[in-house]
Design an enzyme around this catalytic site. Structure first.
Site, short mmCIF file in Angstrom:
data_model
loop_
_atom_site.label_atom_id
_atom_site.label_comp_id
_atom_site.label_asym_id
_atom_site.label_seq_id
_atom_site.Cartn_x
_atom_site.Cartn_y
_atom_site.Cartn_z
N GLY A 27 40.58 47.76 35.72
CA GLY A 27 39.66 47.79 36.86
C GLY A 27 38.63 46.68 36.73
N SER A 52 49.56 51.51 41.05
CA SER A 52 48.30 51.19 41.73
C SER A 52 48.12 49.68 41.82
CB SER A 52 47.13 51.78 40.95
OG SER A 52 46.91 51.05 39.77
N GLU A 85 33.91 59.42 34.17
CA GLU A 85 34.14 60.85 34.38
C GLU A 85 35.56 61.30 34.02
OE1 GLU A 85 33.32 58.64 36.64
OE2 GLU A 85 34.55 58.83 38.45
N GLN A 87 37.18 59.81 31.27
CA GLN A 87 37.42 59.39 29.88
C GLN A 87 37.63 60.55 28.91
OE1 GLN A 87 34.66 56.52 28.32
NE2 GLN A 87 34.94 55.10 30.02
N HIS A 109 30.29 51.60 27.99
CA HIS A 109 29.15 52.45 28.35
C HIS A 109 29.23 53.66 27.42
CE1 HIS A 109 26.12 54.65 30.36
NE2 HIS A 109 26.88 55.34 31.19
P1 NDP Z 1 37.00 50.90 37.45
O1 NDP Z 1 36.82 52.08 38.30
O2 NDP Z 1 36.83 49.55 38.05
O3 NDP Z 1 38.46 50.88 36.79
C1 NDP Z 1 39.04 52.02 36.41
C2 NDP Z 1 40.41 51.78 35.76
O4 NDP Z 1 40.78 53.04 35.24
C3 NDP Z 1 41.47 51.34 36.73
O5 NDP Z 1 42.38 50.51 36.07
C4 NDP Z 1 42.11 52.67 37.11
O6 NDP Z 1 43.47 52.56 37.43
C5 NDP Z 1 42.01 53.45 35.84
N1 NDP Z 1 41.95 54.89 36.10
C6 NDP Z 1 41.11 55.55 36.93
N2 NDP Z 1 41.35 56.88 36.89
C7 NDP Z 1 42.37 57.04 36.05
C8 NDP Z 1 43.08 58.18 35.59
N3 NDP Z 1 42.76 59.41 36.01
N4 NDP Z 1 44.09 57.98 34.71
C9 NDP Z 1 44.42 56.75 34.28
N5 NDP Z 1 43.79 55.63 34.67
C10 NDP Z 1 42.77 55.78 35.54
O7 NDP Z 1 36.05 51.10 36.18
P2 NDP Z 1 34.90 50.13 35.66
O8 NDP Z 1 35.49 48.88 35.14
O9 NDP Z 1 33.80 50.06 36.68
O10 NDP Z 1 34.31 50.99 34.46
C11 NDP Z 1 34.93 51.04 33.20
C12 NDP Z 1 33.88 51.26 32.16
O11 NDP Z 1 33.02 50.13 32.12
C13 NDP Z 1 33.00 52.47 32.40
O12 NDP Z 1 32.70 53.04 31.16
C14 NDP Z 1 31.75 51.87 33.01
O13 NDP Z 1 30.58 52.64 32.79
C15 NDP Z 1 31.67 50.57 32.23
N6 NDP Z 1 30.88 49.53 32.88
C16 NDP Z 1 31.13 49.19 34.19
C17 NDP Z 1 30.40 48.20 34.78
C18 NDP Z 1 30.69 47.78 36.17
O14 NDP Z 1 29.90 46.99 36.71
N7 NDP Z 1 31.75 48.20 36.82
C19 NDP Z 1 29.32 47.49 34.06
C20 NDP Z 1 29.22 47.84 32.67
C21 NDP Z 1 29.95 48.85 32.14
P3 NDP Z 1 44.04 52.86 38.91
O15 NDP Z 1 43.93 51.60 39.64
O16 NDP Z 1 45.42 53.31 38.65
O17 NDP Z 1 43.17 53.97 39.48
#
Ligand code: NDP
Ligand code: MG
Length: 334
Positions: A27, A52, A85, A87, A109
């Protein structure tokens, strides 16, 4: 107490030469950190569920995504970049049993580690490397030769080798170009939650909404209220960002500055401070975390209801209409 900051010359990428870095989730953070590390010469593999857009993106970027479990088994450093949420459950079901002694479990995080949802098994250190910016910026700054500053934290009793690997990882994503600040899981998690609740998301949203409602209730046109209370916030925040409160006050009119001093403390007052301290306490003692974890276990009904309610607020309806007229804005709708 000022922070210790680490830069490029403090970190050695060679330490990662024989390591495999598993990025779980492609993501916002996952796609940025994975590509930056690969460009820095590291061995990167991706754990990403199929079906996805993020899976397809990883393939498009030349990775061969595999299951979270397989990526964990193959990785020496395993970075969980999934939504906070989910993890805990995913860690217990797909990650924990595939970690081996000597591996390092990572995150960007500290929420799940700090609140006991991710507990490393015997012989596995826990490491946080958290860029202080969204993924697209982590990637675009790196490509320009810069880097977004980052935080580093370790579990108590972690080895110095883990710390050095953490600095190397931070260098690999460009973090040491901007500077890496050492912190703890507790400090990173608690300040992050406090900031988003009190100022960035909660505080600002409610301030804007209540001010909008006050003007509309008094008979002013909602369009005027939108411009004054929401739209123009960007100009002010940009000034804060570039030069702090003083630069904002230097840039606005003297009338605006006088109003700032005479009225600001009536809006954000000692009652607000008392409430801020309570909010901090609930973050520190885990009340907020417990509520959020329980809400998710129940399918997040209150969370979703509140999201719907605010989505249909008059402020949002007016905003959607006005943003369409301002062609220079890359207007978004959810
Ligand atoms: P995203 O929501 O952008 O990405 C989530 C990823 O997890 C996607 O690849 C998604 O795949 C996958 N995913 C979601 N739900 C599931 C599930 N149930 N099972 C398996 N895979 C799943 O996350 P972020 O990059 O925003 O956040 C990741 C971490 O980084 C968090 O801990 C956040 O606090 C931290 N962080 C984020 C920042 C930000 O600006 N975004 C900044 C600093 C830290 P799919 O496409 O298949 O749903
Ligand atoms: Mg944050």
């Amino acid at each position: 107490m000022t922070a210790t900051i680490y830069y490029d010359s403090d970190a050695n990428l060679e330490l990662l030469k024989d390591k495999t870095i598993a990025i779980l989730g492609y993501g916002s953070q996952g796609h940025a950190q994975a590509q930056n590390l690969r460009d820095s010469g590291c061995n990167v593999i991706i754990g990403q569920r199929p079906g996805s857009a993020n899976y397809d993106l990883a393939v498009e970027h030349g990775f061969e995504p595999m299951s979270l479990a397989d990526a964990t088994s193959q990785g020496d450093l395993v970075n969980v970049l999934l939504p906070d949420e989910v993890q805990g459950d995913i860690y217990r079901n797909q990650i924990r049993d595939n970690l081996s002694p000597g591996n390092i479990i990572m995150c960007s995080h500290g929420f799940n580690v700090h609140f006991g949802q991710v507990e490393a098994p015997e012989g596995v250190d826990t490491l946080l490397v958290a860029p202080k910016g969204p993924g697209h910026l982590v990637r675009s700054e790196f490509e320009k030769g810069g880097g977004v500053p980052a935080l580093i934290a370790l579990n108590e009793g972690a080895s110095d080798e883990t710390f050095q690997l953490g600095l190397a990882y931070a260098k690999g994503i460009g973090g040491t170009r901007g500077g890496v600040i050492q912190t703890s899981f507790a400090e990173e998690t608690e300040t992050d939650l406090f900031g988003e609740q009190v100022v960035l998301c909660g505080g600002v949203s409610e301030l804007v909404k209540m001010a909008f409602e006050t003007l509309v209730e008094a008979g002013y046109q909602p369009e005027m209220a939108y411009f004054e209370c929401l739209h123009e916030l960007k100009l002010i925040v940009d000034l804060f960002y570039e030069g702090g409160l003083s630069y904002m006050r230097y840039s606005v009119s003297n009338t605006a500055e006088f109003g700032d001093y005479s009225t600001g403390e009536r809006i954000i007052n000692e009652d607000t401070r008392t409430e801020m301290r309570k909010v901090l306490k609930e973050i520190q003692d885990g009340v907020f975390a417990r509520n959020w974890i329980l809400e998710n276990r129940a399918g997040a009904p209150a969370f979703k209801a509140r999201r719907r309610r605010d989505h249909d607020h008059e402020l949002e309806q007016v905003g959607r209409r006005l943003r369409k007229l301002m062609t220079w804005i890359d207007a978004k709708e959810v």
